[in-house]
Motif scaffolding. Structure first.
Motif, PDB file in Angstrom:
ATOM      1  N   LEU A  42       0.809  -1.224   0.000  1.00 57.16           N
ATOM      2  CA  LEU A  42       0.000   0.000   0.000  1.00 57.16           C
ATOM      3  C   LEU A  42       0.847   1.281   0.000  1.00 57.16           C
ATOM      4  O   LEU A  42       0.571   2.201  -0.774  1.00 57.16           O
ATOM      5  N   PRO A  43       1.891   1.381   0.850  1.00 56.86           N
ATOM      6  CA  PRO A  43       2.699   2.619   0.806  1.00 56.86           C
ATOM      7  C   PRO A  43       3.363   2.834  -0.552  1.00 56.86           C
ATOM      8  O   PRO A  43       3.353   3.948  -1.079  1.00 56.86           O
ATOM      9  N   THR A  44       3.940   1.760  -1.121  1.00 58.41           N
ATOM     10  CA  THR A  44       4.601   1.876  -2.420  1.00 58.41           C
ATOM     11  C   THR A  44       3.609   2.280  -3.496  1.00 58.41           C
ATOM     12  O   THR A  44       3.904   3.131  -4.351  1.00 58.41           O
ATOM     13  N   THR A  45       2.419   1.673  -3.452  1.00 59.90           N
ATOM     14  CA  THR A  45       1.398   1.983  -4.449  1.00 59.90           C
ATOM     15  C   THR A  45       0.953   3.437  -4.331  1.00 59.90           C
ATOM     16  O   THR A  45       0.829   4.145  -5.338  1.00 59.90           O
ATOM     17  N   PHE A  46       0.721   3.886  -3.098  1.00 56.43           N
ATOM     18  CA  PHE A  46       0.303   5.276  -2.878  1.00 56.43           C
ATOM     19  C   PHE A  46       1.365   6.250  -3.382  1.00 56.43           C
ATOM     20  O   PHE A  46       1.054   7.242  -4.060  1.00 56.43           O
ATOM     21  N   GLN A  47       2.631   5.979  -3.049  1.00 57.77           N
ATOM     22  CA  GLN A  47       3.721   6.858  -3.480  1.00 57.77           C
ATOM     23  C   GLN A  47       3.863   6.846  -4.998  1.00 57.77           C
ATOM     24  O   GLN A  47       4.125   7.879  -5.617  1.00 57.77           O
ATOM     25  N   PHE A  48       3.674   5.670  -5.592  1.00 59.18           N
ATOM     26  CA  PHE A  48       3.806   5.545  -7.047  1.00 59.18           C
ATOM     27  C   PHE A  48       2.709   6.336  -7.760  1.00 59.18           C
ATOM     28  O   PHE A  48       2.974   7.062  -8.720  1.00 59.18           O
TER      29      PHE A  48
END
Length: 262
Positions: free
Chosen positions: A43-49
């Motif tokens: 989730l954090p990586t997806t949000f940042q991406f």
């Protein structure tokens, strides 16, 4: 006692005793739990991406229109009407246009989000991960500022197709990594059970390993959301996982000793 997957999630954060009981459940439910952990962890990586894509497209379009000196990409190289690299940074996004060759991809490693047109390649950095493409892959390509602005405008309409596909790719790749992690941890669990003299076949060790990684997964997910780096994160992750699995195996009754008849 049957327990839904979300209660199992909460229990696996603090209760080795409950994790030990989970070793008897069906493998399908455990696999589903691993997928749930994977979804949580990305989730954090997806949000940042997604944020990097949205902000990057809008900012790049404005900068290319108003700030960047004229340039052209042809014959596999970038030519700019400037004798020095152009560097622009706003909202945590760095944009670099460099036709001198003085900037390379390694110079971008400290940037969380960056878009760079370098002398011989295009580099996009999101969430600290770099993706690059060499201009030489398209020898007949000829691009100017306005061509890229037009391309960005077309990408804004396609991002609703592109982003779900990227999410799926990240999820599949991350799931594979998580399953490998659980499988290796289960092998370590076999060594631990021998030391503790417990009767635990590999299939049960795998189930317990899947729940033993919950605590470090949640911890590193929170740290990623806070964008806080954790020194020696790899070691901490494995140490906590092995510790939880060891405490879980200790909750299993010891092997009964055979009493030889006199």
């Amino acid at each position: 006692m049957k327990m839904n997957i979300f209660k199992q999630f909460l229990k696996s954060l603090y209760s080795p005793k409950d994790i030990a009981i989970f070793r008897f459940q069906g493998i399908g439910k455990t696999i589903l739990f691993v997928f749930l952990l994977t979804l949580l962890s990305i989730l954090p990586t997806t949000f940042q991406f997604v944020s990097a894509i949205n902000n990057g497209l809008e900012l790049s379009k404005d900068v290319l229109k108003e700030e960047v000196p004229p340039f052209i990409i042809e014959n596999g190289q970038l030519s700019v009407e400037s004798q020095a690299p152009y560097i622009f940074e706003e909202k945590g996004i760095k944009i670099i246009i460099d036709g001198t060759g003085s900037v390379n991809q390694s110079d971008l490693n400290k940037s969380e989000t960056a878009i760079a047109l370098l002398k011989n390649e295009f580099v996009f950095m999101a969430g600290g991960q770099a993706q690059s493409s060499s201009y030489s892959m398209f020898p007949e390509m000829e691009l100017t500022n306005q061509d890229i602005v037009d391309f960005i405008q077309s990408m804004e309409g396609l991002k609703y197709i592109f982003l779900p596909i990227m999410f799926l790719i990240i999820f599949i790749f991350s799931s594979g990594i998580k399953f490998i992690e659980v499988s290796i941890l289960a092998l370590i669990g076999l060594l631990v059970k021998n030391l503790l003299k417990r009767n635990v076949p590999y299939r049960q060790a795998w189930r317990m390993a899947a729940y033993s990684v919950t605590l470090p997964t949640v911890f590193f997910t929170i740290m990623a959301l806070l964008q806080t780096p954790v020194p020696n994160g790899f070691i901490i992750n494995w140490f906590v996982s092995i510790l939880v699995l060891t405490l879980t195996i200790k909750e299993i009754p010891m092997k009964k000793q055979k009493i030889e008849a006199p």
